[in-house]
Design a protein around this motif. Structure first.
Motif, PDB file in Angstrom:
ATOM      1  N   PRO A  22       0.924  -1.279  -0.037  1.00 41.56           N
ATOM      2  CA  PRO A  22      -0.016  -0.086  -0.031  1.00 41.56           C
ATOM      3  C   PRO A  22       0.866   1.396   0.106  1.00 41.56           C
ATOM      4  O   PRO A  22       0.526   2.187  -0.676  1.00 41.56           O
ATOM      5  N   THR A  23       2.001   1.340   0.706  1.00 48.20           N
ATOM      6  CA  THR A  23       2.744   2.428   0.744  1.00 48.20           C
ATOM      7  C   THR A  23       3.519   2.769  -0.431  1.00 48.20           C
ATOM      8  O   THR A  23       3.713   3.848  -0.962  1.00 48.20           O
ATOM      9  N   ALA A  24       3.845   1.532  -1.189  1.00 51.58           N
ATOM     10  CA  ALA A  24       4.366   1.623  -2.375  1.00 51.58           C
ATOM     11  C   ALA A  24       3.586   2.104  -3.250  1.00 51.58           C
ATOM     12  O   ALA A  24       3.862   3.089  -4.282  1.00 51.58           O
ATOM     13  N   LEU A  25       2.425   1.708  -3.542  1.00 47.28           N
ATOM     14  CA  LEU A  25       1.287   2.437  -4.487  1.00 47.28           C
ATOM     15  C   LEU A  25       1.107   3.797  -4.197  1.00 47.28           C
ATOM     16  O   LEU A  25       1.103   4.516  -5.020  1.00 47.28           O
ATOM     17  N   LEU A  26       1.064   4.180  -2.801  1.00 50.38           N
ATOM     18  CA  LEU A  26       0.915   5.517  -2.442  1.00 50.38           C
ATOM     19  C   LEU A  26       1.899   6.301  -2.913  1.00 50.38           C
ATOM     20  O   LEU A  26       1.706   7.464  -3.600  1.00 50.38           O
ATOM     21  N   LEU A  27       3.327   6.099  -2.675  1.00 41.35           N
ATOM     22  CA  LEU A  27       4.356   6.917  -2.967  1.00 41.35           C
ATOM     23  C   LEU A  27       4.374   6.928  -4.628  1.00 41.35           C
ATOM     24  O   LEU A  27       4.804   7.900  -5.159  1.00 41.35           O
ATOM     25  N   GLY A  28       4.093   5.793  -5.331  1.00 35.85           N
ATOM     26  CA  GLY A  28       4.228   5.704  -6.748  1.00 35.85           C
ATOM     27  C   GLY A  28       3.174   6.889  -7.304  1.00 35.85           C
ATOM     28  O   GLY A  28       3.420   7.477  -8.309  1.00 35.85           O
ATOM     29  N   LEU A  65       6.872  22.040  -1.926  1.00 37.39           N
ATOM     30  CA  LEU A  65       6.149  21.705  -0.536  1.00 37.39           C
ATOM     31  C   LEU A  65       5.519  20.593  -0.789  1.00 37.39           C
ATOM     32  O   LEU A  65       5.508  19.719   0.317  1.00 37.39           O
ATOM     33  N   LEU A  66       5.018  20.119  -1.738  1.00 45.34           N
ATOM     34  CA  LEU A  66       4.304  18.964  -1.908  1.00 45.34           C
ATOM     35  C   LEU A  66       5.042  17.798  -1.870  1.00 45.34           C
ATOM     36  O   LEU A  66       4.726  16.606  -1.648  1.00 45.34           O
ATOM     37  N   ALA A  67       6.555  18.080  -2.558  1.00 46.08           N
ATOM     38  CA  ALA A  67       7.150  16.949  -2.670  1.00 46.08           C
ATOM     39  C   ALA A  67       8.032  16.433  -1.263  1.00 46.08           C
ATOM     40  O   ALA A  67       8.595  15.514  -1.196  1.00 46.08           O
ATOM     41  N   VAL A  68       7.934  17.631  -0.487  1.00 48.13           N
ATOM     42  CA  VAL A  68       8.704  17.096   0.985  1.00 48.13           C
ATOM     43  C   VAL A  68       8.097  16.032   1.739  1.00 48.13           C
ATOM     44  O   VAL A  68       8.941  15.089   2.097  1.00 48.13           O
ATOM     45  N   PRO A  69       6.860  15.953   2.088  1.00 48.33           N
ATOM     46  CA  PRO A  69       6.258  14.644   2.757  1.00 48.33           C
ATOM     47  C   PRO A  69       6.468  13.148   1.726  1.00 48.33           C
ATOM     48  O   PRO A  69       6.780  12.349   2.366  1.00 48.33           O
ATOM     49  N   VAL A  70       6.420  13.460   0.479  1.00 43.20           N
ATOM     50  CA  VAL A  70       6.747  12.341  -0.170  1.00 43.20           C
ATOM     51  C   VAL A  70       8.108  11.730  -0.136  1.00 43.20           C
ATOM     52  O   VAL A  70       8.499  10.534   0.047  1.00 43.20           O
ATOM     53  N   VAL A  71       9.225  12.618  -0.085  1.00 45.49           N
ATOM     54  CA  VAL A  71      10.631  12.243  -0.039  1.00 45.49           C
ATOM     55  C   VAL A  71      10.868  11.837   1.401  1.00 45.49           C
ATOM     56  O   VAL A  71      11.618  10.903   1.736  1.00 45.49           O
ATOM     57  N   VAL A  72      10.157  12.429   2.405  1.00 43.59           N
ATOM     58  CA  VAL A  72      10.329  11.805   3.855  1.00 43.59           C
ATOM     59  C   VAL A  72       9.547  10.855   4.096  1.00 43.59           C
ATOM     60  O   VAL A  72      10.595   9.681   4.695  1.00 43.59           O
ATOM     61  N   LEU A  73       8.655  10.435   3.446  1.00 44.22           N
ATOM     62  CA  LEU A  73       8.046   9.080   3.640  1.00 44.22           C
ATOM     63  C   LEU A  73       8.903   7.841   3.060  1.00 44.22           C
ATOM     64  O   LEU A  73       8.816   6.882   3.502  1.00 44.22           O
ATOM     65  N   ALA A  74       9.364   8.238   1.711  1.00 46.71           N
ATOM     66  CA  ALA A  74      10.072   7.403   1.169  1.00 46.71           C
ATOM     67  C   ALA A  74      11.270   6.861   1.821  1.00 46.71           C
ATOM     68  O   ALA A  74      11.682   5.577   1.938  1.00 46.71           O
ATOM     69  N   VAL A  75      12.092   7.876   2.365  1.00 45.67           N
ATOM     70  CA  VAL A  75      13.276   7.607   3.195  1.00 45.67           C
ATOM     71  C   VAL A  75      12.941   6.866   4.475  1.00 45.67           C
ATOM     72  O   VAL A  75      13.684   5.722   4.663  1.00 45.67           O
ATOM     73  N   ARG A  76      11.999   7.218   5.094  1.00 48.11           N
ATOM     74  CA  ARG A  76      11.460   6.522   6.449  1.00 48.11           C
ATOM     75  C   ARG A  76      11.108   4.943   5.976  1.00 48.11           C
ATOM     76  O   ARG A  76      11.455   4.163   6.450  1.00 48.11           O
ATOM     77  N   ARG A  77      10.313   4.945   4.946  1.00 48.69           N
ATOM     78  CA  ARG A  77       9.811   3.694   4.680  1.00 48.69           C
ATOM     79  C   ARG A  77      11.090   2.494   4.206  1.00 48.69           C
ATOM     80  O   ARG A  77      10.964   1.410   4.791  1.00 48.69           O
ATOM     81  N   ARG A  78      11.926   2.943   3.335  1.00 50.83           N
ATOM     82  CA  ARG A  78      13.122   2.283   3.206  1.00 50.83           C
ATOM     83  C   ARG A  78      13.993   1.958   4.248  1.00 50.83           C
ATOM     84  O   ARG A  78      14.326   0.800   4.517  1.00 50.83           O
ATOM     85  N   ARG A  79      14.041   2.747   5.240  1.00 50.68           N
ATOM     86  CA  ARG A  79      14.906   2.574   6.354  1.00 50.68           C
ATOM     87  C   ARG A  79      14.196   1.673   7.368  1.00 50.68           C
ATOM     88  O   ARG A  79      14.759   0.785   8.133  1.00 50.68           O
ATOM     89  N   TRP A  80      12.964   1.656   7.349  1.00 50.38           N
ATOM     90  CA  TRP A  80      12.102   0.831   8.351  1.00 50.38           C
ATOM     91  C   TRP A  80      12.239  -0.524   7.787  1.00 50.38           C
ATOM     92  O   TRP A  80      12.492  -1.426   8.603  1.00 50.38           O
ATOM     93  N   LEU A  81      12.073  -0.760   6.585  1.00 53.14           N
ATOM     94  CA  LEU A  81      11.799  -1.887   6.001  1.00 53.14           C
ATOM     95  C   LEU A  81      13.319  -2.662   6.405  1.00 53.14           C
ATOM     96  O   LEU A  81      13.507  -3.787   6.676  1.00 53.14           O
ATOM     97  N   THR A 197       7.002  10.124  10.784  1.00 50.29           N
ATOM     98  CA  THR A 197       6.491   9.348   9.665  1.00 50.29           C
ATOM     99  C   THR A 197       5.113   9.469   9.346  1.00 50.29           C
ATOM    100  O   THR A 197       4.507   9.447   8.296  1.00 50.29           O
ATOM    101  N   VAL A 198       4.231   9.435  10.471  1.00 50.06           N
ATOM    102  CA  VAL A 198       2.751   9.474  10.424  1.00 50.06           C
ATOM    103  C   VAL A 198       2.524  10.945   9.777  1.00 50.06           C
ATOM    104  O   VAL A 198       1.460  10.932   8.711  1.00 50.06           O
ATOM    105  N   ALA A 199       3.029  12.020  10.062  1.00 46.16           N
ATOM    106  CA  ALA A 199       2.720  13.311   9.406  1.00 46.16           C
ATOM    107  C   ALA A 199       3.090  13.349   7.882  1.00 46.16           C
ATOM    108  O   ALA A 199       2.489  13.816   6.930  1.00 46.16           O
ATOM    109  N   ALA A 200       4.421  12.579   7.562  1.00 46.71           N
ATOM    110  CA  ALA A 200       4.861  12.127   6.265  1.00 46.71           C
ATOM    111  C   ALA A 200       3.629  11.651   5.529  1.00 46.71           C
ATOM    112  O   ALA A 200       3.557  11.742   4.336  1.00 46.71           O
ATOM    113  N   LEU A 201       3.277  10.422   6.177  1.00 46.68           N
ATOM    114  CA  LEU A 201       2.203   9.561   5.273  1.00 46.68           C
ATOM    115  C   LEU A 201       0.973  10.562   4.994  1.00 46.68           C
ATOM    116  O   LEU A 201       0.199  10.512   4.070  1.00 46.68           O
ATOM    117  N   LEU A 202       0.217  11.367   6.143  1.00 43.35           N
ATOM    118  CA  LEU A 202      -0.822  12.105   5.899  1.00 43.35           C
ATOM    119  C   LEU A 202      -0.504  13.243   4.888  1.00 43.35           C
ATOM    120  O   LEU A 202      -1.367  13.374   3.806  1.00 43.35           O
TER     121      LEU A 202
END
Length: 225
Positions: A22-28, A65-81, A197-202
């Motif tokens: 789901p997060t991969a689809l959202l980021l894509g 501005l719209l790119a900031v949360p996308v980049v943060v979530l992508a970095v956090r997601r990769r590190r989490w996995l 992470t939650v703020a980046a997701l939202l």
């Protein structure tokens, strides 16, 4: 501590695997929206007689501005996995020798065995009280620095006070889990501030929605030129 740390690692990896697609689809989708929006902004700014300096700055700022949360979530997601995968691999390979036996027992099995052995004993409540006190002593204090703390303070006033309280409870729960799991060494996947992470997701969801609407508006402007 070890049994709990390994259990949390397994739960974290399971949650990561559950949210991976789901997060991969959202980021894509958010990335595609940003790409289309950036191309439309470039198409508006490239020819002469564009929106002017102020309009150009606003459009570029919107994309950034719209790119900031996308980049943060992508970095956090990769590190989490990556961290949960490493923690689960270490937990699976960890073994101990019990009672002089040469049989190898996993740490999770040892934790279950200890729980079974003290259950129902006269000193069970005293043992648990000491362990709870030790965990409370080890629990780190809340940090007043970082993006998560700044967000909590900013959201803790006015009509957004409810969100600020939720973020505060989220931070306390994360600190408690980190201390119970054995600290950053045994649970590195719990180090990153969950509030960010939650703020980046939202924010990524908002990017997909707001960016999509903005892309439609700019497309209409380009077609009308």
């Amino acid at each position: 501590m070890s049994g709990l740390s390994d259990t949390l690692a397994a739960l974290a990896r399971g949650g990561g695997q559950l949210l991976r697609v789901p997060t991969a689809l959202l980021l894509g989708w958010a990335g595609l929206v940003l790409l289309v929006l950036a191309l439309e902004v470039w198409a508006l700014l490239a020819p002469a007689g564009g929106p002017g300096p102020v309009g150009s700055a606003l459009l570029v700022a919107l994309v950034a501005l719209l790119a900031v949360p996308v980049v943060v979530l992508a970095v956090r997601r990769r590190r989490w996995l990556r961290l949960t995968r490493q923690a689960s691999a270490e937990a699976a390979s960890a073994t101990v020798v019990v009672g002089g036996s040469t049989d190898l027992v996993t740490i999770d099995a040892l934790g279950d065995r200890v729980e079974d052995e003290i259950s129902g004993m006269d000193g069970e409540e005293d043992v648990r009280a000491v362990m709870d006190a030790f965990t409370e002593i080890q629990r780190p204090e809340a940090s007043s620095r970082g993006a998560g703390a700044r967000m909590t303070r900013a959201l803790g006033v006015g009509r957004l006070a409810v969100v600020g309280r939720v973020f505060g409870r989220m931070e306390r729960a994360q600190r408690a889990l980190l201390a119970a799991a054995g600290g950053p060494v045994r649970a590195p996947y719990l180090v990153d501030d969950l509030r960010v992470t939650v703020a980046a997701l939202l924010g990524t969801v908002a990017t997909a929605v707001v960016g999509g609407l903005a892309a439609l508006v700019l497309a209409a402007v380009l077609l009308a030129r």
